[in-house]
Write an enzyme that holds these catalytic residues in place. Structure first.
Site, mmCIF file in Angstrom:
data_model
loop_
_atom_site.group_PDB
_atom_site.id
_atom_site.type_symbol
_atom_site.label_atom_id
_atom_site.label_comp_id
_atom_site.label_asym_id
_atom_site.label_seq_id
_atom_site.Cartn_x
_atom_site.Cartn_y
_atom_site.Cartn_z
ATOM 1 N N ASP A 32 11.808 3.144 8.941
ATOM 2 C CA ASP A 32 13.197 3.582 8.983
ATOM 3 C C ASP A 32 13.955 2.945 7.824
ATOM 4 O O ASP A 32 14.097 1.724 7.769
ATOM 5 C CB ASP A 32 13.831 3.199 10.318
ATOM 6 C CG ASP A 32 15.215 3.788 10.505
ATOM 7 O OD1 ASP A 32 15.635 4.641 9.692
ATOM 8 O OD2 ASP A 32 15.890 3.395 11.473
ATOM 9 N N GLU A 33 14.425 3.772 6.906
ATOM 10 C CA GLU A 33 15.170 3.319 5.720
ATOM 11 C C GLU A 33 14.423 2.195 4.984
ATOM 12 O O GLU A 33 14.988 1.132 4.710
ATOM 13 C CB GLU A 33 16.586 2.883 6.088
ATOM 14 C CG GLU A 33 17.434 3.975 6.714
ATOM 15 C CD GLU A 33 17.826 5.107 5.768
ATOM 16 O OE1 GLU A 33 17.607 4.992 4.547
ATOM 17 O OE2 GLU A 33 18.344 6.110 6.265
ATOM 18 N N PRO A 34 13.158 2.424 4.634
ATOM 19 C CA PRO A 34 12.355 1.338 4.063
ATOM 20 C C PRO A 34 12.748 0.889 2.668
ATOM 21 O O PRO A 34 12.406 -0.230 2.274
ATOM 22 C CB PRO A 34 10.939 1.926 4.051
ATOM 23 C CG PRO A 34 11.169 3.393 3.963
ATOM 24 C CD PRO A 34 12.413 3.663 4.761
ATOM 25 N N SER A 94 11.785 7.774 7.574
ATOM 26 C CA SER A 94 13.121 8.266 7.868
ATOM 27 C C SER A 94 14.087 7.659 6.865
ATOM 28 O O SER A 94 14.186 6.440 6.753
ATOM 29 C CB SER A 94 13.521 7.870 9.294
ATOM 30 O OG SER A 94 14.846 8.265 9.563
#
Length: 178
Positions: free
Chosen positions: A83-85, A114
């Site tokens: 998630d939002e890496p 994501s």
């Protein structure tokens, strides 16, 4: 079998980077005899092997994010949820991250990424889903999304314009997943 990086992750500030990633390997039940080597491979994959002994509390934002990515990939999980890496990564680190995602996929891992950064998705993913209000509004390749772009849609690239077009909005209120 599942690696996970939430947008905001917790850690013990006094842990070294190596201890943090090894702890995450233990949580994921990576066998003890494999955990040490798996930890080192994950740290090397994200460019933090030279920081293995540094305390988590001493890391910059980008280094913390890379430690989180290492924790998500330690032990070679077959499914990696990110998630939002790339938040906090500099441009060179984002390029390295994209290559890491491609290499994990080549090794057989399924990656779910994501993010609102559609350029990262376009460069690293074969299939893109665009969600709006929890519903899929587009599914296909990055090229398919770019081809849906209206010429007057906001964005600096065809992919960004395609993203904004399928959202049907001038504001980026959706989430892009691959």
């Amino acid at each position: 079998m599942i690696g996970y990086l939430p947008q905001d992750f917790g850690y013990y500030p006094a842990f070294s980077v190596k201890e943090f990633v090894r702890y995450c390997a233990w949580l994921r039940e990576v066998p003890d005899k494999e955990a040490g080597a798996a930890t080192l491979r994950a740290l090397e994959a994200v460019g933090l092997a030279d920081r293995a002994r540094h305390r988590m509390k001493s890391l910059s934002g980008g280094m913390l994010r890379r430690a989180g990515i290492a924790a998500a990939i330690v032990g070679s999980p077959s499914l990696v949820l990110l998630d939002e890496p790339t938040v906090g990564l500099d441009p060179a680190q984002r390029l390295d991250f994209r290559e890491l995602i491609r290499s994990l996929a080549r090794e057989g891992a399924a990656i779910m990424l994501s993010t609102h950064l559609v350029e990262d998705v376009g460069a690293a993913c074969g299939t893109v889903l665009v969600l709006k209000d929890g519903q899929i509004v587009s599914s296909g390749s990055p090229q398919d999304l770019a081809q849906r772009a209206e010429p007057t849609a906001p964005g600096d690239s065809a992919l960004e314009r395609g993203y904004m077009t399928v959202l049907g909005s001038r504001e980026p209120a959706g989430e892009t997943t691959c």
